[in-house]
Design an enzyme around this catalytic site. Structure first.
Site, PDB file in Angstrom:
ATOM      1  N   GLU A 285     -31.447 -32.063  -7.208  1.00  0.00           N
ATOM      2  CA  GLU A 285     -30.345 -32.335  -6.694  1.00  0.00           C
ATOM      3  C   GLU A 285     -30.342 -32.281  -5.086  1.00  0.00           C
ATOM      4  O   GLU A 285     -29.614 -31.325  -5.047  1.00  0.00           O
ATOM      5  CB  GLU A 285     -29.356 -32.222  -7.861  1.00  0.00           C
ATOM      6  CG  GLU A 285     -27.859 -33.183  -7.426  1.00  0.00           C
ATOM      7  CD  GLU A 285     -27.051 -32.469  -7.914  1.00  0.00           C
ATOM      8  OE1 GLU A 285     -26.007 -33.611  -8.157  1.00  0.00           O
ATOM      9  OE2 GLU A 285     -26.711 -32.046  -8.756  1.00  0.00           O
ATOM     10  N   LYS A 354     -27.347 -41.357 -10.705  1.00  0.00           N
ATOM     11  CA  LYS A 354     -26.572 -40.363 -11.411  1.00  0.00           C
ATOM     12  C   LYS A 354     -25.941 -42.415 -11.845  1.00  0.00           C
ATOM     13  O   LYS A 354     -24.510 -42.518 -11.342  1.00  0.00           O
ATOM     14  CB  LYS A 354     -26.257 -39.749 -10.595  1.00  0.00           C
ATOM     15  CG  LYS A 354     -25.320 -38.578 -11.543  1.00  0.00           C
ATOM     16  CD  LYS A 354     -24.430 -37.578 -11.190  1.00  0.00           C
ATOM     17  CE  LYS A 354     -24.075 -36.226 -11.728  1.00  0.00           C
ATOM     18  NZ  LYS A 354     -23.379 -35.376 -10.764  1.00  0.00           N
ATOM     19  N   CYS A 408     -27.679 -33.424 -12.311  1.00  0.00           N
ATOM     20  CA  CYS A 408     -26.899 -32.107 -12.926  1.00  0.00           C
ATOM     21  C   CYS A 408     -26.748 -32.219 -14.270  1.00  0.00           C
ATOM     22  O   CYS A 408     -27.502 -31.999 -15.498  1.00  0.00           O
ATOM     23  CB  CYS A 408     -25.443 -32.174 -11.961  1.00  0.00           C
ATOM     24  SG  CYS A 408     -24.901 -31.016 -12.006  1.00  0.00           S
TER      25      CYS A 408
END
Length: 537
Positions: A285, A354, A408
């Site tokens: 990430e 995301k 994540c």
């Protein structure tokens, strides 16, 4: 007033709630990273206390509160470390935050305990009804309680390699958690009838038979996913970038952007020299602290990255940043993103942005509805929200692969990964930065809660992290080599998979087992009310 406060604390002190406290200890020390030694009876002390000792819903709530407070302190003690490291709080303040967190984070446990005691008292419920209601109410509450991330005991089955976890592709890990809770209720019932030799032998035998059966059948069920007809060689790079190096790089300070990219490139060159046949490089990430969109393709960092990748001739999957193109939206938003890049560092298709953002870390709650909050609290990050779940198309000589990206803690949400499988993802890729969470609990909790998604949808999952733990899990549940924590590391994997993988029952139906739980609860309530009528008369 002072007298009332003193009476309150005396009435609800730990001395009066030792059994619920024991439950909290058992639950907290049976969750990852501890061995699940008390998995099948950890809730039993609380529920037995609710039946015998709790006379009012307030006492039920207090009992549940002591349980959740204790387990939260043990299982999620890393909250204090995050508060200090990420928030910059001094240790005393960070410990206060942990206490507040533990006091409120799992309030669904005392709420369900209070409800069970209320119904027990109102309808004179038997032990069996009380225990069954406690397990079913808690199972529903685990699924609907708003939390930073969903947590339950089902994940411990995968962590401990207990074969029953293989049934997650049918009922999900939340369904497995329901079974664990029902077994807790069963063991509590057996304990209460331990003086009745006949009942003890009968139910003891049935309990053991059930546990053996679900694990034996789970083992053979898992073996059915051992057939593979495709292989992808993947290299994962873990550069172990420090917390504040990343922050300074994100802010464009000094030469941190260049040094971070150079570090990843150096480790990648080492791994490619060792494993020249690797096909896909995976960085974690925000490994690339720059926008990698087409409008910035000739910027300083993309050019540096391209110069490093070109001699290796490899495709890179990496976390980075994305931004709305000029004129696309006003104001332009920044996104936490996942890019698939060719050996020139040019994006292959559109990035995945995301979707499930972290409250306070990536967005300010309610700021989308009340923008003035952003002016009042300008120090809180305000990332744009993507439209996932989405897949990235990876061109491959043997046929394109669809990569289902998770950034994540998106990997903690079963419905998100179900969406990736519904979009025909062949393989899952999770990129994470756990550097803010210390060791050893959170990295392992996050790891296995993420790997669980691979079992539910039966797709291999690649997990690349900044500081560990990086690994690969295959569709059959085999977890391959795990990287060390907080060390520079790189490694390669042969990711075995299946062309056009079949759709699991969990992908087809999701968590529809909640309907069965709800039906059982309604039936229990109706029977409880009907049985109580003669008693009340």
């Amino acid at each position: 007033m002072m007298v009332k406060i003193q009476l309150f604390f005396k009435q609800y002190s730990l001395r009066n709630y030792l059994w619920p406290f024991v439950s909290g200890l058992l639950i907290g020390t049976s969750y990852i990273p501890f061995p699940p030694w008390a998995l099948l009876f950890c809730y039993a002390p609380l529920w037995i206390f609710l039946f015998h000792k709790a006379k009012t819903w307030k006492e039920g709530f207090a009992a549940g509160w002591w349980t959740q407070f204790t387990l939260s302190l043990i299982g999620f003690h890393w909250v204090s470390y995050v508060t200090k490291q990420f928030g910059g709080f001094p240790w005393p303040a960070a410990l206060v935050v942990l206490l507040l967190f533990a006091a409120f984070v799992h309030l669904y446990i005392p709420i369900t305990a209070a409800l069970v005691v209320y119904l027990k008292q109102k309808y004179s419920w038997s032990l069996s009804k009380t225990l069954l209601a406690a397990a079913l109410f808690l199972s529903i509450a685990e699924r609907i309680w708003p939390a930073i991330f969903p947590w339950h005991l089902g994940y411990t089955l995968l962590w401990a390699k207990i074969p029953a976890y293989n049934w997650a592709d049918v009922i999900g890990f939340e369904g497995l958690s329901t079974i664990v809770l029902l077994l807790n209720a069963w063991i509590a019932w057996i304990w209460e009838h331990r003086q009745q030799r006949g009942a003890l032998q009968k139910h003891g035998f049935l309990l053991v038979a059930f546990v053996v059966a679900i694990n034996l059948s789970g083992y053979f069920h898992g073996q059915s996913w051992n057939e593979f007809d495709r292989k992808l060689t993947v290299s994962i790079i873990q550069a172990n970038i420090g917390d504040f190096e990343k922050v300074y790089a994100e802010q464009g300070q000094g030469n941190f952007q260049e040094s971070i990219v150079q570090k990843f490139l150096a480790l990648t060159r080492e791994e490619v020299a060792k494993t020249s046949n690797t096909e896909l490089i995976v960085w974690p990430e925000t490994a690339i602290p720059e926008y990698m969109d087409f409008f910035n393709a000739h910027g300083k960092i993309p050019r540096l990255l391209g110069a490093g990748l070109l001699p290796m001739g490899k495709t890179l999957l990496s976390g980075s940043y994305s931004k709305d193109a000029p004129g696309e939206k006003s104001p332009r938003q920044t996104y936490n993103a996942l890019f698939l890049l060719d050996s020139n560092a040019f994006a292959i298709g559109q990035p995945y942005r995301k979707t499930n953002l972290l409250a306070f870390g990536e967005y300010l709650p309610f700021s989308e509805r009340f923008p003035i909050l952003l002016k009042l609290l300008p120090f809180v990050s305000n990332f744009g929200r993507g439209h996932g779940p989405e897949v990235l198309n990876y061109p491959h000589p043997e046929g394109d692969l669809k990569i289902g990206g998770q950034i994540c803690y998106e990997g903690l949400y079963p419905e998100f990964t179900r969406g990736l499988a519904e979009k025909q993802a062949d393989i899952l890729a999770n990129v994470t930065n756990d550097s803010w969470f210390g060791r050893p609990s959170e990295p392992r909790q996050h790891l296995y809660m993420t790997l669980a998604r691979a079992i539910e949808v039966r797709r291999p999952l690649i997990r690349s992290t900044n500081t560990g733990i990086s690994t690969v899990v295959l569709a059959n549940g085999d977890v391959l080599q795990q990287s060390p924590l907080h060390k520079e590391w790189h490694g390669s994997y042969e990711v075995l998979m299946k062309k056009s993988p079949p759709t699991t029952d969990f992908v087809l139906w999701g968590h529809y087992d909640w309907i069965l739980i709800l039906i059982a609860l309604i039936a229990l309530l109706v029977k409880g009310v009907r049985d109580a009528r003669p008693h009340r008369a």
